[in-house]
Motif scaffolding. Sequence first.
Motif, mmCIF file in Angstrom:
data_model
loop_
_atom_site.group_PDB
_atom_site.id
_atom_site.type_symbol
_atom_site.label_atom_id
_atom_site.label_comp_id
_atom_site.label_asym_id
_atom_site.label_seq_id
_atom_site.Cartn_x
_atom_site.Cartn_y
_atom_site.Cartn_z
ATOM 1 N N ARG A 128 0.830 -1.203 0.000
ATOM 2 C CA ARG A 128 0.000 0.000 0.000
ATOM 3 C C ARG A 128 0.868 1.257 0.000
ATOM 4 N NH1 ARG A 128 -2.973 -1.238 4.118
ATOM 5 N NH2 ARG A 128 -1.778 -0.117 5.693
ATOM 6 N N ASN A 129 1.929 1.242 0.780
ATOM 7 C CA ASN A 129 2.796 2.412 0.869
ATOM 8 C C ASN A 129 3.669 2.579 -0.368
ATOM 9 O OD1 ASN A 129 2.872 3.919 3.680
ATOM 10 N ND2 ASN A 129 2.433 1.777 4.113
ATOM 11 N N ILE A 130 4.083 1.489 -0.981
ATOM 12 C CA ILE A 130 4.910 1.616 -2.184
ATOM 13 C C ILE A 130 4.073 2.135 -3.348
ATOM 14 C CG2 ILE A 130 4.630 -0.715 -3.147
ATOM 15 C CD1 ILE A 130 7.885 1.328 -2.951
ATOM 16 N N VAL A 131 2.788 1.769 -3.405
ATOM 17 C CA VAL A 131 1.896 2.309 -4.436
ATOM 18 C C VAL A 131 1.710 3.805 -4.233
ATOM 19 C CG1 VAL A 131 -0.467 2.283 -5.334
ATOM 20 C CG2 VAL A 131 0.706 0.124 -4.858
ATOM 21 N N MET A 132 1.530 4.212 -2.981
ATOM 22 C CA MET A 132 1.383 5.637 -2.674
ATOM 23 C C MET A 132 2.656 6.402 -3.056
ATOM 24 S SD MET A 132 -1.674 5.972 -1.278
ATOM 25 C CE MET A 132 -1.639 7.439 -0.279
ATOM 26 N N PHE A 133 3.802 5.818 -2.772
ATOM 27 C CA PHE A 133 5.070 6.460 -3.122
ATOM 28 C C PHE A 133 5.212 6.580 -4.637
ATOM 29 C CE2 PHE A 133 9.595 5.914 -4.273
ATOM 30 C CZ PHE A 133 10.110 7.081 -3.725
ATOM 31 N N GLY A 134 4.690 5.588 -5.365
ATOM 32 C CA GLY A 134 4.802 5.602 -6.821
ATOM 33 C C GLY A 134 4.146 6.810 -7.460
ATOM 34 N N HIS A 135 3.019 7.265 -6.908
ATOM 35 C CA HIS A 135 2.412 8.462 -7.495
ATOM 36 C C HIS A 135 2.835 9.735 -6.773
ATOM 37 C CE1 HIS A 135 -0.617 8.960 -4.319
ATOM 38 N NE2 HIS A 135 -0.923 7.689 -4.424
ATOM 39 N N ASN A 136 3.336 9.627 -5.543
ATOM 40 C CA ASN A 136 3.841 10.822 -4.862
ATOM 41 C C ASN A 136 5.118 11.339 -5.509
ATOM 42 O OD1 ASN A 136 1.760 10.923 -3.020
ATOM 43 N ND2 ASN A 136 2.871 9.821 -1.428
ATOM 44 N N ILE A 137 5.876 10.443 -6.125
ATOM 45 C CA ILE A 137 7.119 10.865 -6.776
ATOM 46 C C ILE A 137 6.822 11.816 -7.934
ATOM 47 C CG2 ILE A 137 7.278 9.010 -8.480
ATOM 48 C CD1 ILE A 137 10.184 10.381 -6.363
ATOM 49 N N LEU A 138 5.570 11.817 -8.404
ATOM 50 C CA LEU A 138 5.183 12.736 -9.476
ATOM 51 C C LEU A 138 5.275 14.189 -9.028
ATOM 52 C CD1 LEU A 138 2.083 10.865 -10.946
ATOM 53 C CD2 LEU A 138 4.411 10.906 -11.852
ATOM 54 N N ALA A 139 5.279 14.412 -7.722
ATOM 55 C CA ALA A 139 5.409 15.778 -7.212
ATOM 56 C C ALA A 139 6.770 16.379 -7.554
ATOM 57 C CB ALA A 139 5.194 15.793 -5.697
ATOM 58 N N TYR A 140 7.718 15.541 -7.960
ATOM 59 C CA TYR A 140 9.048 16.041 -8.322
ATOM 60 C C TYR A 140 9.084 16.564 -9.749
ATOM 61 C CZ TYR A 140 14.150 16.302 -8.376
ATOM 62 O OH TYR A 140 15.446 16.745 -8.444
ATOM 63 N N LEU A 141 8.107 16.189 -10.574
ATOM 64 C CA LEU A 141 8.108 16.623 -11.973
ATOM 65 C C LEU A 141 8.049 18.142 -12.123
ATOM 66 C CD1 LEU A 141 5.840 13.939 -13.706
ATOM 67 C CD2 LEU A 141 8.322 14.193 -13.849
ATOM 68 N N PRO A 142 7.163 18.854 -11.396
ATOM 69 C CA PRO A 142 7.180 20.325 -11.519
ATOM 70 C C PRO A 142 8.518 20.941 -11.118
ATOM 71 C CG PRO A 142 5.139 19.593 -10.495
ATOM 72 C CD PRO A 142 6.041 18.403 -10.554
ATOM 73 N N VAL A 143 9.187 20.343 -10.136
ATOM 74 C CA VAL A 143 10.503 20.839 -9.729
ATOM 75 C C VAL A 143 11.503 20.674 -10.870
ATOM 76 C CG1 VAL A 143 12.398 20.558 -8.079
ATOM 77 C CG2 VAL A 143 10.026 20.316 -7.309
ATOM 78 N N MET A 144 11.456 19.524 -11.514
ATOM 79 C CA MET A 144 12.345 19.287 -12.659
ATOM 80 C C MET A 144 12.091 20.282 -13.773
ATOM 81 S SD MET A 144 12.223 15.117 -12.897
ATOM 82 C CE MET A 144 13.087 15.165 -14.481
ATOM 83 N N ILE A 145 10.805 20.561 -14.028
ATOM 84 C CA ILE A 145 10.454 21.455 -15.130
ATOM 85 C C ILE A 145 10.858 22.899 -14.822
ATOM 86 C CG2 ILE A 145 8.522 22.410 -16.446
ATOM 87 C CD1 ILE A 145 7.117 19.702 -16.054
ATOM 88 N N LEU A 146 10.530 23.356 -13.612
ATOM 89 C CA LEU A 146 10.813 24.748 -13.262
ATOM 90 C C LEU A 146 12.310 25.018 -13.149
ATOM 91 C CD1 LEU A 146 8.007 25.421 -10.627
ATOM 92 C CD2 LEU A 146 8.127 26.259 -12.978
ATOM 93 N N LEU A 147 13.051 24.058 -12.592
ATOM 94 C CA LEU A 147 14.493 24.250 -12.397
ATOM 95 C C LEU A 147 15.318 23.661 -13.537
ATOM 96 C CD1 LEU A 147 14.811 23.532 -8.556
ATOM 97 C CD2 LEU A 147 14.486 25.717 -9.735
ATOM 98 N N ARG A 148 14.621 23.104 -14.528
ATOM 99 C CA ARG A 148 15.293 22.540 -15.713
ATOM 100 C C ARG A 148 16.332 21.501 -15.332
ATOM 101 N NH1 ARG A 148 16.245 28.051 -19.391
ATOM 102 N NH2 ARG A 148 14.017 28.665 -19.466
#
Length: 272
Positions: A128-148
Amino acid sequence: MRANVSSPRGDSRAAKAARDIIDGVTNYPVWGTLAWQDIRQRYRRSVLGPFWITLTMLVTIAGMGPLYGALLKIDLHAFVPHLALGIITWGLISGLIIDGCACFSAVETIVRSVRLPLTLHVMRSLWRNIVMFGHNILAYLPVMILLRIPPHWSWLLAIPGVLLVMIAAFPASIILGVFCTRFRDMQPIVGSIVQLAFFLTPIIWTPEALGSRAYLANYNPLYLFMEIVRGPIYGGIPSAEIYLGAIGVTVVLYLIAVPLFARFRARIAFWI
């Protein structure tokens, strides 16, 4: 006579515990289905479902990143990825700890009415927690985009780090589950300790802030497990000391969990 009687009893108890672990770990169709059911049940009437947690993490990163970067006088391009990956990874580690406390007591009805391996409920919590982590990691995508921030092959080393976290979480959940089932006051105590550990772990601050005492961060087991996941994505491959420390903590957890589970496995149903 006492030696002859106690030995078979101990062997039988250990054999039953070993069979429970094997049957529980290998029964993926059951604990996988139950874990998905838990997630659906928790967010059944929610529009965004579990992505509410991801959105909350993203808002936290956006609010804390510039503030603490300015307070600590760290360049945002260096600090925000550190903070973002720290919060996301902490969500996994803290979730495993909190859910580990209730891995048996939260499924009281099932334990009493259905004959299933107890470790199946531990695996249910982990998945259950690994599934939650799998979609929480998507929160890093905006950081990647904004900071290139471009992706790199070294990021794949975070996968073995996550696997090691899950391997360590199995005995940790057994230990916490046994004690929190026997002593119900333990669960809120552990929750308070986890909240305190958030500030004692390099998440909103960096080990370099300790100056000549930066090495003290390596004595924090939670930091070790966080770094083997965050390190490959943020700052390169972690040092051998980090990996050896995490492996050492994992071994100690198994040395405690295996005899503990063998001794008290049969009592868990009565404690619930």
